[in-house]
Write a protein that holds these residues in place. Structure first.
Motif, PDB file in Angstrom:
ATOM      1  N   ILE A  74      69.484  13.104  57.405  1.00  4.29           N
ATOM      2  CA  ILE A  74      69.468  14.570  57.495  1.00  4.29           C
ATOM      3  C   ILE A  74      68.310  15.164  56.700  1.00  4.29           C
ATOM      4  N   TYR A  75      67.862  14.460  55.668  1.00 10.78           N
ATOM      5  CA  TYR A  75      66.829  14.985  54.777  1.00 10.78           C
ATOM      6  C   TYR A  75      65.552  15.371  55.517  1.00 10.78           C
ATOM      7  N   LEU A  77      65.338  16.666  58.590  1.00 13.78           N
ATOM      8  CA  LEU A  77      65.507  17.730  59.583  1.00 13.78           C
ATOM      9  C   LEU A  77      64.798  19.038  59.219  1.00 13.78           C
ATOM     10  N   TYR A  79      62.057  19.392  57.734  1.00 14.56           N
ATOM     11  CA  TYR A  79      60.636  19.150  58.002  1.00 14.56           C
ATOM     12  C   TYR A  79      60.342  19.311  59.487  1.00 14.56           C
ATOM     13  N   MET A  80      61.219  18.773  60.317  1.00 13.45           N
ATOM     14  CA  MET A  80      61.039  18.890  61.761  1.00 13.45           C
ATOM     15  C   MET A  80      61.217  20.334  62.218  1.00 13.45           C
ATOM     16  N   ALA A  81      62.115  21.061  61.572  1.00 15.53           N
ATOM     17  CA  ALA A  81      62.327  22.463  61.933  1.00 15.53           C
ATOM     18  C   ALA A  81      61.098  23.306  61.627  1.00 15.53           C
ATOM     19  N   TYR A  88      60.538  12.325  65.079  1.00 20.98           N
ATOM     20  CA  TYR A  88      61.459  12.094  63.964  1.00 20.98           C
ATOM     21  C   TYR A  88      60.930  11.028  63.011  1.00 20.98           C
ATOM     22  N   ARG A  95      58.198  12.574  54.890  1.00 21.90           N
ATOM     23  CA  ARG A  95      59.158  13.233  53.995  1.00 21.90           C
ATOM     24  C   ARG A  95      59.640  12.282  52.897  1.00 21.90           C
ATOM     25  N   THR A 137      58.986  24.512  53.850  1.00 21.45           N
ATOM     26  CA  THR A 137      60.023  23.634  53.296  1.00 21.45           C
ATOM     27  C   THR A 137      60.204  23.867  51.797  1.00 21.45           C
ATOM     28  N   THR A 245      69.063  23.861  58.839  1.00 16.56           N
ATOM     29  CA  THR A 245      68.777  22.480  58.454  1.00 16.56           C
ATOM     30  C   THR A 245      68.699  22.324  56.936  1.00 16.56           C
ATOM     31  N   GLN A 249      71.114  19.961  54.765  1.00 23.87           N
ATOM     32  CA  GLN A 249      70.577  18.969  53.829  1.00 23.87           C
ATOM     33  C   GLN A 249      71.262  19.070  52.470  1.00 23.87           C
TER      34      GLN A 249
END
Length: 270
Positions: A74-75, A77, A79-81, A88, A95, A137, A245, A249
């Protein structure tokens, strides 16, 4: 001019294992050696830790394993958002590598930042979206990390389950978070407002500096405007996903910690 978050710039332009990835890999391996050979032995004993693990039941082992794996997965996610279009696995590597470097060695934050830029550049991601993802982030992580405990404490105070001192801290903390969020929203709303807030902050900093007999000439207004320009495109379209997200996290980390606090007492003492 291409927008900072446009697909043309945010999407990877090339693939491959280039110089940046080699440098990042070397740094990662060095950090791993430092962590496992120098840092962790100072915090605990491997033999004692292994003995404690062997004392755990299968159920506890499974709970810890699931919580840990979920937290790691989950950590990435947020970053992807904040960086639409990144895959991924690439986001995961960037990350986790930067996190490990930032938390394992002195001045790791600056080094981890440089590693992020190098790795994302190697993936073909330009400087504008790279700056945006790091800024987004970092900002959201700060707000959520500080905000959730304060909100929880405020909830306890409202239900009468907190002391008077804790209730006072909760109220003050909640006010600070609300003010910070409002200021951040105003910065995002208009460039002119962002500059005014930055200039006001610059004047406050300059006055404080004069108290200790130092003269500072900082263009805080310009820096705030630049920061706004780097993140506004992504935030305007994806603020809800970024927020969700980041909350997810934090909850994953909390759940992992909660399980560890509920371990059998003899394991914790070990």
């Amino acid at each position: 001019m291409t927008a900072p978050d446009s697909p043309a710039e945010a999407a990877p332009r090339k693939a491959g294992f280039g110089k940046q990835q080699v440098i990042a890999l070397i740094i990662t391996l060095v950090v791993l050696v430092i962590v496992f050979a120098r840092v962790l032995p100072q915090l605990g004993d491997y033999e004692v830790a292994w003995a404690a693990i062997q004392d755990l039941s299968t159920a506890w082992m499974g709970a810890i394993l699931v919580a840990t794996v979920a937290n790691i997965l989950i950590y990435v996610l947020p970053y992807m958002a904040a960086l639409p279009g990144i895959r991924y696995w690439r986001a995961f590597v960037v990350r986790q590598t930067s996190f490990m470097i930032s938390n394992a060695i002195p001045a790791g934050g600056a080094i981890g930042l440089g590693v992020q830029y190098a790795m994302l550049s190697g993936y073909g991601i330009g400087p504008a979206p790279t700056t945006a993802v790091i800024g987004i982030t970092s900002t959201w992580n700060t707000f959520v990390t500080l905000g959730l405990p304060i909100i929880a404490l405020a909830g306890l105070a409202a239900s009468g389950q907190a002391s008077a001192e804790a209730a006072t801290i909760a109220v003050i903390g909640l006010l600070v978070i609300v003010i910070a969020v409002v200021l951040f929203a105003l910065i995002l709303r208009k460039e002119e407002t962002a500059r005014r807030i930055g200039d006001w902050g610059g004047r406050v900093i300059a006055r404080l500096a004069r108290i200790i007999k130092k003269d500072l000439d900082l263009d805080i207004g310009g820096a705030v405007v630049h920061f706004r320009a780097s993140i506004i495109g992504v935030v305007a379209r994806r603020w809800h996903v970024i927020t969700l997200t980041n909350v997810l996290q934090q909850l994953a980390q909390f759940h992992q910690l909660r399980i560890k606090f509920r371990l059998p007492l003899h394991v914790i003492r070990a």
